[in-house]
Enzyme design. Structure first.
Site, short mmCIF file in Angstrom:
data_model
loop_
_atom_site.label_atom_id
_atom_site.label_comp_id
_atom_site.label_asym_id
_atom_site.label_seq_id
_atom_site.Cartn_x
_atom_site.Cartn_y
_atom_site.Cartn_z
N LYS A 65 -29.47 -85.30 -76.58
CA LYS A 65 -30.33 -84.40 -75.83
C LYS A 65 -31.73 -84.39 -76.41
O LYS A 65 -32.72 -84.31 -75.66
CB LYS A 65 -29.72 -82.99 -75.80
CG LYS A 65 -28.43 -82.91 -75.01
CD LYS A 65 -27.83 -81.52 -75.03
CE LYS A 65 -28.44 -80.62 -73.99
NZ LYS A 65 -27.73 -79.32 -73.88
N GLY A 88 -29.39 -76.04 -65.32
CA GLY A 88 -28.56 -75.70 -66.47
C GLY A 88 -27.18 -75.21 -66.05
O GLY A 88 -27.06 -74.35 -65.17
N SER A 92 -22.70 -78.02 -56.57
CA SER A 92 -21.84 -79.16 -56.92
C SER A 92 -20.89 -79.49 -55.78
O SER A 92 -20.46 -78.60 -55.02
CB SER A 92 -21.03 -78.83 -58.16
OG SER A 92 -20.07 -79.84 -58.41
N TYR A 148 -14.84 -74.84 -63.04
CA TYR A 148 -16.23 -75.27 -62.88
C TYR A 148 -16.62 -75.18 -61.41
O TYR A 148 -17.64 -74.58 -61.05
CB TYR A 148 -16.41 -76.70 -63.40
CG TYR A 148 -17.68 -77.35 -62.90
CD1 TYR A 148 -18.92 -76.94 -63.38
CD2 TYR A 148 -17.65 -78.35 -61.93
CE1 TYR A 148 -20.09 -77.52 -62.90
CE2 TYR A 148 -18.80 -78.93 -61.44
CZ TYR A 148 -20.02 -78.51 -61.93
OH TYR A 148 -21.18 -79.07 -61.45
N LYS A 176 -22.81 -86.42 -72.67
CA LYS A 176 -21.78 -85.71 -71.92
C LYS A 176 -20.35 -86.10 -72.29
O LYS A 176 -19.40 -85.48 -71.82
CB LYS A 176 -22.01 -85.91 -70.42
CG LYS A 176 -23.31 -85.31 -69.92
CD LYS A 176 -23.49 -85.48 -68.42
CE LYS A 176 -22.52 -84.63 -67.66
NZ LYS A 176 -22.76 -84.70 -66.20
#
Length: 236
Positions: free
Chosen positions: A38, A73, A113, A138, A178
């Protein structure tokens, strides 16, 4: 000034890069920069400040130059089992951003998503009466925020521009941090580099032979191009 949450992550860092190319340097990054990858994602980017998510709203109370929030985020792990954790990050935090943008008349573009659609058997449209069943918490956390956004918009308690984008299987540079949540494309590339071949998945649907399943992928630059389009078309 533009606030980009998740800006040290995969899609977020590519967005900041594209903003830099458009001449935007007055950018505030909101993220946890807790991983070397990151940090590498931010190395070549130009921005004014980095704020951690837990300090964001204290920062915003002293900041009156924000004109646009690009909210990328999230906890994007599809295997996370701690509902409270993922709800706080993906749903509650997003609601606070929505409320702040509404109160301060700030434009908002946010990441939803494809996971909100569940297994896809009911299609992929935002029908007013359609209820989807996400397959993991999620997807549920994103679904709950989408429902909140639509409900608030119907009451006209919303930012002057608000856009929710449902990303399907994004791949491209800067996703290295990730781990298991990297794209299938990245995992396949790694397998090919290491073994000279790619292992395909066994099929659990009689309609498809083993390895003949298909899914949509989108390159991150195409996602960024769409976001840029919405930035330039603030009335949509």
């Amino acid at each position: 000034m533009i606030l980009v949450t998740g800006a040290a992550g995969f899609i977020g860092s590519n967005i900041v890069s594209a903003l830099n190319k458009k001449g935007f340097h007055n950018i505030v990054i909101c993220d946890w920069v807790d991983h070397n990858s990151k940090k590498n994602n931010l190395n070549k980017l130009i921005y004014e400040n980095i704020v951690s998510p837990e300090n964001l709203f204290n920062y915003l109370t002293k900041q009156n130059r924000i004109e646009l929030v690009i909210h990328m985020g999230a906890n994007s792990s599809t295997i996370e089992t701690n509902f409270r954790l993922i709800y706080n990050v993906n749903t509650r935090f997003s609601r606070k951003i929505w409320t702040w943008c509404t109160a301060n008349n700030i434009r908002l573009i946010y990441a939803s998503s494809a996971a909100t659609y569940g297994n896809g058997s009911k299609g992929f449209t935002e029908s007013e009466n359609e209820k989807y069943t996400p397959l993991n918490i999620y997807g549920l956390s994103k679904y709950l925020f989408d429902k909140y956004a639509i409900k608030q918009a119907r009451k006209n308690t919303c930012p002057p521009q608000w856009v929710g984008l449902k990303f399907f299987n994004v791949y491209g540079p800067n996703e290295y941090h990730k781990g298991r949540m990297q794209s299938v494309v990245k995992h396949a590339l790694d397998q090919y580099k290491k073994f000279g071949k790619v292992k395909l998945f066994k099929s659990y649907n009689d309609k498809y032979a083993d390895g003949q399943q298909t899914r949509d992928f989108i390159y991150v630059d195409d996602c960024v191009s769409m976001i840029n389009w919405f930035i330039d078309n603030k009335n949509i």
